[in-house]
Scaffold this active site. Structure first.
Site, short mmCIF file in Angstrom:
data_model
loop_
_atom_site.label_atom_id
_atom_site.label_comp_id
_atom_site.label_asym_id
_atom_site.label_seq_id
_atom_site.Cartn_x
_atom_site.Cartn_y
_atom_site.Cartn_z
N ASP A 67 0.81 -1.22 0.00
CA ASP A 67 0.00 0.00 0.00
C ASP A 67 0.84 1.27 0.00
O ASP A 67 2.06 1.23 0.22
CB ASP A 67 -0.96 0.00 1.21
CG ASP A 67 -0.29 -0.53 2.48
OD1 ASP A 67 0.96 -0.48 2.57
OD2 ASP A 67 -1.00 -0.98 3.38
N ASP A 136 -7.72 -2.65 13.65
CA ASP A 136 -9.08 -2.94 13.17
C ASP A 136 -9.11 -4.22 12.33
O ASP A 136 -10.12 -4.54 11.72
CB ASP A 136 -9.64 -1.75 12.37
CG ASP A 136 -8.88 -1.50 11.06
OD1 ASP A 136 -7.87 -2.21 10.80
OD2 ASP A 136 -9.29 -0.62 10.29
N HIS A 138 -7.17 -4.87 9.71
CA HIS A 138 -6.82 -4.74 8.28
C HIS A 138 -5.52 -5.48 7.96
O HIS A 138 -4.63 -5.60 8.80
CB HIS A 138 -6.75 -3.27 7.84
CG HIS A 138 -5.64 -2.46 8.42
ND1 HIS A 138 -5.75 -1.11 8.70
CD2 HIS A 138 -4.36 -2.79 8.76
CE1 HIS A 138 -4.61 -0.66 9.17
NE2 HIS A 138 -3.75 -1.65 9.23
N GLU A 143 -9.65 -2.01 5.02
CA GLU A 143 -10.39 -1.62 6.20
C GLU A 143 -11.69 -2.42 6.31
O GLU A 143 -12.06 -3.12 5.36
CB GLU A 143 -10.67 -0.11 6.11
CG GLU A 143 -9.41 0.75 5.99
CD GLU A 143 -8.53 0.72 7.23
OE1 GLU A 143 -8.30 -0.36 7.81
OE2 GLU A 143 -8.05 1.80 7.63
#
Ligand code: F6R
Length: 274
Positions: A67, A136, A138, A143
């Site tokens: 990313d 979270d 990810h 997400e």
């Protein structure tokens, strides 16, 4: 999926570095998927030491990062290109032309995402994908509610990810709210995955990712569908797993892990970056 529990964070990172090094020695033109973040820093540090002291050769290796933030140029020290240059690429003999990250400043981000997928396809896919995990759940920046078959695309960052990473920015208000990330589907196509998580703050999400139900709310649960995924955790991150006795038995007895049972990770060699 397999889970390996190591006594401490550095031992876990060292084991991951040794697994990568072993694959790279076996296949010098390995296609490596790479992650950034605090957890990965010591993995890269061990790889740099192996390059300097053990002649680990990166000259033919190709890399694709998961990313990149939207809007940060490679020159920005908060960009993931800068992170990779600083922590690994500038410190080993990798050919920069073989290192790939999505361009978060591309004028047409959708076209950039397609280009990135094509580039991965052209090298016949990723051999070994390194992964961290966000609070979270990810992987990459997938997400909550990322489709389990999603491809490389632009994604809005969740409040938990913003809170997790904003402290890394000089001015937290300047943290981008969007990123380009490989999709969950892209990650699942890699031939092997290694996920590293350390520290008590990851214990909850690791238990959900490994032992919980598969859900798009927690992208890492999709790794349960992967044919060859290994999760490496330290004792702290393993704190909420229920089947650790079984995981320890597998690591202690299965022939696949024999090369890594020499006990050297109990006292990993010091890193040049420490
Ligand atoms: C970044 C990435 C993320 C991180 C995750 C954990 O390239 O892939 O999924 O791995 O956010 O970050 P740390 O290690 O900082 O907790």
């Amino acid at each position: 999926m397999e889970v390996i529990v190591r006594p401490a964070a550095d031992a876990a990172a060292y084991l991951v570095a040794r697994m990568i090094a072993r694959e790279l020695r076996a296949t010098p033109q390995l296609v490596l998927g790479l992650a950034t973040g605090r957890t990965m820093e010591s993995v890269y540090c061990h790889l740099v030491r192996m390059y300097r002291e053990d002649r680990l050769d990166f000259s033919l290796c190709r890399t694709f990062n998961l990313d990149e933030y939207v809007g940060l140029p490679a020159t920005d020290r908060h960009s993931y290109r800068h992170y990779m240059d600083h922590n690994l690429f500038h410190q080993v003999n990798i050919d920069r032309r073989n290192t790939h990250l999505p361009d978060g400043c591309a004028p047409d981000l959708a076209a950039e995402c397609r280009r990135y997928e094509d580039a991965i396809r052209r090298v016949n896919g990723i051999d070994l994908q390194l992964l961290g995990i966000g609070r979270d759940g990810h992987i990459g920046f997938n997400e909550p509610l990322s489709a389990l078959r999603s491809r490389t695309r632009e994604k809005a960052l969740s409040p938990r990810t913003l809170a997790q990473n904003a402290p890394l920015f000089d001015n937290p208000a300047n943290m981008p709210r969007r990123a380009i990330t490989m999709g969950v589907g892209t990650i699942l196509e890699s031939r092997r995955c290694l996920l590293l998580a350390t520290g008590a703050e990851k214990a909850d999400i690791i238990a959900k990712a490994v032992e919980g139900p598969i859900t798009a709310m927690i992208s890492a649960t999709a790794l349960q569908l992967h044919p060859r995924c290994t999760v490496i955790v330290d004792e702290a991150a393993a704190g909420r797993l229920t089947e650790t006795e079984y995981y320890r038995w597998v690591f202690a007895n299965e022939p696949e892990w024999e090369p890594f049972r020499d006990g050297t990770d109990a006292t990993p060699p010091p890193c040049p970056c420490d």
